[in-house]
Design a protein around this motif. Structure first.
Motif, PDB file in Angstrom:
ATOM      1  N   GLY A  32      26.432  36.952  45.208  1.00 37.31           N
ATOM      2  CA  GLY A  32      27.568  37.412  45.999  1.00 37.31           C
ATOM      3  C   GLY A  32      28.659  38.015  45.137  1.00 37.31           C
ATOM      4  O   GLY A  32      28.803  37.678  43.964  1.00 37.31           O
ATOM      5  N   VAL A  33      29.405  38.928  45.750  1.00 34.54           N
ATOM      6  CA  VAL A  33      30.618  39.462  45.137  1.00 34.54           C
ATOM      7  C   VAL A  33      31.747  39.126  46.102  1.00 34.54           C
ATOM      8  O   VAL A  33      31.741  39.575  47.259  1.00 34.54           O
ATOM      9  CB  VAL A  33      30.534  40.985  44.925  1.00 34.54           C
ATOM     10  CG1 VAL A  33      31.779  41.492  44.202  1.00 34.54           C
ATOM     11  CG2 VAL A  33      29.282  41.345  44.138  1.00 34.54           C
ATOM     12  N   ASP A  34      32.707  38.298  45.651  1.00 38.47           N
ATOM     13  CA  ASP A  34      33.754  37.843  46.568  1.00 38.47           C
ATOM     14  C   ASP A  34      34.898  38.854  46.659  1.00 38.47           C
ATOM     15  O   ASP A  34      34.851  39.933  46.054  1.00 38.47           O
ATOM     16  CB  ASP A  34      34.254  36.451  46.177  1.00 38.47           C
ATOM     17  CG  ASP A  34      34.967  36.420  44.829  1.00 38.47           C
ATOM     18  OD1 ASP A  34      35.385  37.489  44.328  1.00 38.47           O
ATOM     19  OD2 ASP A  34      35.130  35.325  44.267  1.00 38.47           O
ATOM     20  N   THR A  35      35.932  38.505  47.404  1.00 42.78           N
ATOM     21  CA  THR A  35      37.026  39.442  47.652  1.00 42.78           C
ATOM     22  C   THR A  35      37.857  39.729  46.413  1.00 42.78           C
ATOM     23  O   THR A  35      38.668  40.660  46.414  1.00 42.78           O
ATOM     24  CB  THR A  35      37.947  38.909  48.766  1.00 42.78           C
ATOM     25  OG1 THR A  35      38.357  37.569  48.446  1.00 42.78           O
ATOM     26  CG2 THR A  35      37.226  38.914  50.111  1.00 42.78           C
ATOM     27  N   ASP A  36      37.684  38.935  45.359  1.00 44.17           N
ATOM     28  CA  ASP A  36      38.354  39.215  44.089  1.00 44.17           C
ATOM     29  C   ASP A  36      37.474  40.039  43.147  1.00 44.17           C
ATOM     30  O   ASP A  36      37.858  40.308  42.012  1.00 44.17           O
ATOM     31  CB  ASP A  36      38.742  37.904  43.393  1.00 44.17           C
ATOM     32  CG  ASP A  36      39.801  37.128  44.168  1.00 44.17           C
ATOM     33  OD1 ASP A  36      40.693  37.789  44.742  1.00 44.17           O
ATOM     34  OD2 ASP A  36      39.730  35.888  44.217  1.00 44.17           O
ATOM     35  N   GLU A  88      26.496  33.756  33.665  1.00 45.01           N
ATOM     36  CA  GLU A  88      27.782  33.800  34.362  1.00 45.01           C
ATOM     37  C   GLU A  88      28.969  33.754  33.409  1.00 45.01           C
ATOM     38  O   GLU A  88      30.067  34.155  33.781  1.00 45.01           O
ATOM     39  CB  GLU A  88      27.865  32.671  35.386  1.00 45.01           C
ATOM     40  CG  GLU A  88      26.995  32.923  36.620  1.00 45.01           C
ATOM     41  CD  GLU A  88      27.162  31.858  37.677  1.00 45.01           C
ATOM     42  OE1 GLU A  88      27.461  30.700  37.321  1.00 45.01           O
ATOM     43  OE2 GLU A  88      26.997  32.180  38.872  1.00 45.01           O
ATOM     44  N   ARG A  89      28.742  33.272  32.191  1.00 44.80           N
ATOM     45  CA  ARG A  89      29.838  33.269  31.212  1.00 44.80           C
ATOM     46  C   ARG A  89      30.245  34.692  30.840  1.00 44.80           C
ATOM     47  O   ARG A  89      31.354  34.914  30.353  1.00 44.80           O
ATOM     48  CB  ARG A  89      29.415  32.505  29.948  1.00 44.80           C
ATOM     49  CG  ARG A  89      29.163  31.020  30.180  1.00 44.80           C
ATOM     50  CD  ARG A  89      29.038  30.277  28.859  1.00 44.80           C
ATOM     51  NE  ARG A  89      28.598  28.907  29.060  1.00 44.80           N
ATOM     52  CZ  ARG A  89      27.389  28.456  28.755  1.00 44.80           C
ATOM     53  NH1 ARG A  89      26.507  29.288  28.199  1.00 44.80           N
ATOM     54  NH2 ARG A  89      27.047  27.206  28.963  1.00 44.80           N
ATOM     55  N   ARG A  90      29.346  35.660  31.026  1.00 53.89           N
ATOM     56  CA  ARG A  90      29.657  37.056  30.713  1.00 53.89           C
ATOM     57  C   ARG A  90      30.423  37.744  31.836  1.00 53.89           C
ATOM     58  O   ARG A  90      30.994  38.814  31.630  1.00 53.89           O
ATOM     59  CB  ARG A  90      28.367  37.850  30.432  1.00 53.89           C
ATOM     60  CG  ARG A  90      27.485  37.269  29.355  1.00 53.89           C
ATOM     61  CD  ARG A  90      26.528  38.325  28.820  1.00 53.89           C
ATOM     62  NE  ARG A  90      25.704  38.915  29.858  1.00 53.89           N
ATOM     63  CZ  ARG A  90      24.433  38.608  30.084  1.00 53.89           C
ATOM     64  NH1 ARG A  90      23.840  37.693  29.334  1.00 53.89           N
ATOM     65  NH2 ARG A  90      23.740  39.204  31.037  1.00 53.89           N
ATOM     66  N   ARG A 109      35.240  39.652  34.366  1.00 49.86           N
ATOM     67  CA  ARG A 109      36.140  40.536  35.114  1.00 49.86           C
ATOM     68  C   ARG A 109      35.357  41.365  36.128  1.00 49.86           C
ATOM     69  O   ARG A 109      34.164  41.624  35.954  1.00 49.86           O
ATOM     70  CB  ARG A 109      36.917  41.448  34.170  1.00 49.86           C
ATOM     71  CG  ARG A 109      36.059  42.323  33.273  1.00 49.86           C
ATOM     72  CD  ARG A 109      36.942  43.251  32.434  1.00 49.86           C
ATOM     73  NE  ARG A 109      37.831  42.511  31.582  1.00 49.86           N
ATOM     74  CZ  ARG A 109      37.513  42.096  30.352  1.00 49.86           C
ATOM     75  NH1 ARG A 109      36.315  42.363  29.848  1.00 49.86           N
ATOM     76  NH2 ARG A 109      38.364  41.430  29.633  1.00 49.86           N
ATOM     77  N   PRO A 110      36.029  41.762  37.211  1.00 46.52           N
ATOM     78  CA  PRO A 110      35.332  42.547  38.249  1.00 46.52           C
ATOM     79  C   PRO A 110      35.056  43.966  37.795  1.00 46.52           C
ATOM     80  O   PRO A 110      35.544  44.423  36.752  1.00 46.52           O
ATOM     81  CB  PRO A 110      36.337  42.534  39.411  1.00 46.52           C
ATOM     82  CG  PRO A 110      37.668  42.352  38.763  1.00 46.52           C
ATOM     83  CD  PRO A 110      37.417  41.473  37.572  1.00 46.52           C
ATOM     84  N   SER A 111      34.280  44.671  38.596  1.00 50.29           N
ATOM     85  CA  SER A 111      33.976  46.069  38.330  1.00 50.29           C
ATOM     86  C   SER A 111      35.271  46.882  38.287  1.00 50.29           C
ATOM     87  O   SER A 111      36.207  46.617  39.059  1.00 50.29           O
ATOM     88  CB  SER A 111      33.063  46.625  39.430  1.00 50.29           C
ATOM     89  OG  SER A 111      33.068  48.033  39.429  1.00 50.29           O
TER      90      SER A 111
END
Length: 415
Positions: free
Chosen positions: A199-203, A385-387, A390-392
Motif C-alpha cells: 500500500g501507499v498511504d496518504t502521506d 522497508e528501512r530503505r 521518503r515518498p515519491s
C-alpha cells in the motif's frame, strides 16, 4: 602522545600476574578468549546477585524484611559471537518473583547476537549455512535447532505485524504474488503462491500490508485477502493495481465496489514479451512504447492498431489480443496526468520488492514449511522497508489530482 593511564590497568596487571603465579598463564588468543568468557560469566553473575539484593531488599547474611528469600542458583549458558560459551549462575528466590534484567528469562544469547543470526537468515542463508558461518567467523559451535529457535523468536512479531490495524484509506495498493516451494509433512514438495499487498498511504509512505500463502494465485483467494484488509480497518482503496488475473474485477467489486482496477502495465508488457525472439526483443519494446505513453485512450488504441498492422505486430499477433483482453482495465491509466501515471505504471515499488524477495528465496530449492518461508520473507521485507524513508517526488502533485478526482473519499485524510 602517551596514553592516559586507565584505572583498570593495575587491576588487569594484577590479574595477569596472579594467573602466572598460579601456573595458568595465558599463552594464546584462545586461552585469552576462554578466560574472558569465564570473567564475563562471573561479572554477569555478580550483577544478577545485585539485582536479587535490590529485589529482596536485603544483603546476604542480613535478616529478611519480607516473606521472600534467596533460593540458590540456576546454571545458564549464553552464546557470544566473540567469546563462545559463557556460563552464568542465575539467583532464584523462594517465591519465584525475581525477573532478571541483565540476563532476561529465556535469553540464550548476548545482546546483538540474535540480530546477527536474523540478518544472516534475512539474506537467505539456511540454518546449516549460518552454522558454518558462525563457526568459520567466530569458532562458535551451534546447533541447527538453536538457530531455528532464534529465528522462531520473531514469529510473535510476525503475527502481530500481519494482524496490525491499517489506515482507513489507501490511494494506491499493488496486489501481486510470487511463487515458492514448500515441503509438506508427507515430504512432498509443492509450489505455493505468496500473495503480497503493498500500500501507499496518504502521506506517500509505502507499506507492505501483509503476506498470505495459498496453493495458487486466484481471484477467489484475493477476495479473502480483500476481506481481511477490510477487517483490519481499510474502508476504501482508490486505485488497485494488479497483474490482470481473471476474475479480479469481480472479487475487488465485492469487497471494494468503488475501487478503480488498473492492470499493471509492467506485467502487461512482460506478458507481451514472453514469446518474442531475442533478436526482436528491443524492437517490440520500442514499438509498444507509443501505446502506454499515449496522451489519451484514443491515441493509445490507435498506437496499438498501428503496431498490429506492422510487420512485428503480424509476426507476434498474440500481443494485440493480450492488450485488448485487458483494455477495460488499461484505459483508466490514461485519465491521469504523468504524476499519477508514474505511480501506477512504473510500479517500481512492487517490482523492486519482489526482486528483493526473489533474491532471498532463490537460494532455497524448497522450504521445510510455510512458517519457515514466511519468517524469511518477513525478515526480508523488514530489511527492504528501512530503505523507504521518503515518498515519491511526484507524490504531492499526484495527491492534488487524486483529491480532485476522488473528492470526499480522499480529502478528509489528506493534510
Amino acid at each position: 602522545m602517551r596514553r592516559t593511564p586507565d584505572p583498570f590497568d593495575k587491576l588487569a596487571e594484577q590479574i595477569l600476574e596472579d594467573l602466572k603465579k598460579s601456573g595458568r598463564e595465558i599463552k594464546s588468543s584462545g586461552e585469552a578468549d576462554d578466560f574472558m568468557a569465564h570473567l564475563l560469566g562471573r561479572l554477569l553473575t555478580k550483577m544478577l546477585e545485585g539485582e536479587m539484593t535490590h529485589h529482596l531488599g536485603y544483603e546476604k547474611g542480613q535478616a529478611r524484611p519480607g516473606d521472600n528469600e534467596r533460593n540458590g542458583h540456576s546454571s545458564k549458558t549464553l552464546k557470544s559471537p566473540k567469546l563462545g560459551t559463557i556460563h552464568v549462575d542465575v539467583p532464584r528466590d523462594r517465591k519465584g518473583r525475581f525477573t532478571p534484567r541483565i540476563v532476561p528469562k529465556h535469553k540464550r544469547t548476548l545482546d546483538g547476537f540474535d540480530e546477527k543470526i536474523l540478518a544472516l537468515y534475512a539474506r537467505g542463508l539456511t540454518t546449516r549455512e549460518i552454522q558454518g558461518y558462525l563457526y568459520d567467523e567466530y569458532g562458535m559451535e551451534t546447533s541447527a535447532e538453536f538457530i531455528s529457535d532464534v529465528t522462531d523468536a520473531i514469529l510473535p512479531e510476525l503475527q502481530k505485524w500481519q494482524d496490525r490495524p491499517l489506515s482507513p484509506v489507501y490511494p494506491v495498493i499493488f496486489f501481486d504474488a510470487i511463487r515458492i516451494k514448500t515441503r509438506g509433512e508427507n515430504g512432498v514438495v509443492t509450489p505455493r503462491a505468496v500473495h503480497i499487498a503493498l500500500g501507499v498511504d496518504t502521506d506517500g509512505k509505502k507499506d507492505v500490508l501483509g503476506l498470505w500463502m495459498a496453493e495458487n494465485e486466484s481471484a477467489k483467494y484475493w477476495l479473502k485477502v480483500f476481506n481481511e484488509l477490510k477487517n483490519r480497518g481499510v474502508n476504501d482503496i482508490l486505485i488497485a493495481v494488479t497483474d490482470g488475473l481473471k476474475g479480479m474485477q469481480e472479487a475487488l467489486e465485492t469487497a471494494f465496489p468503488k475501487t478503480m482496477l488498473q492492470t499493471c502495465i509492467v506485467h502487461l508488457i512482460r506478458n507481451s514479451l514472453k514469446m518474442v525472439n531475442y533478436k526482436d526483443y528491443k524492437a517490440v519494446v520500442a514499438a509498444l512504447k507509443p501505446v502506454y505513453r499515449a496522451v489519451n485512450a484514443e491515441e493509445a488504441r490507435q498506437a496499438l492498431n498501428d503496431f498490429a498492422q506492422s510487420e512485428l505486430g503480424k509476426k507476434y499477433s498474440y500481443i494485440e489480443k493480450i492488450w485488448l483482453d485487458a483494455w477495460d482495465r488499461v484505459i483508466p491509466f490514461f485519465e491521469f496526468s504523468p504524476a499519477v501515471r508514474r505511480l501506477i505504471y512504473t510500479t517500481n515499488a512492487i517490482e523492486s520488492l519482489n526482486r528483493d524477495l526473489r533474491k532471498v528465496v532463490k537460494t532455497r530449492a524448497s522450504f521445510p514449511s510455510e512458517t519457515a518461508a514466511l519468517k524469511l520473507l518477513y525478515l526480508a521485507i523488514r530489511k527492504v522497508e528501512r530503505r523507504w524513508v521518503r515518498p515519491s517526488p511526484y507524490w504531492k502533485t499526484a495527491m492534488r489530482e487524486l483529491t480532485i478526482e476522488f473528492g470526499d473519499r480522499i480529502a478528509p485524510f489528506f493534510d
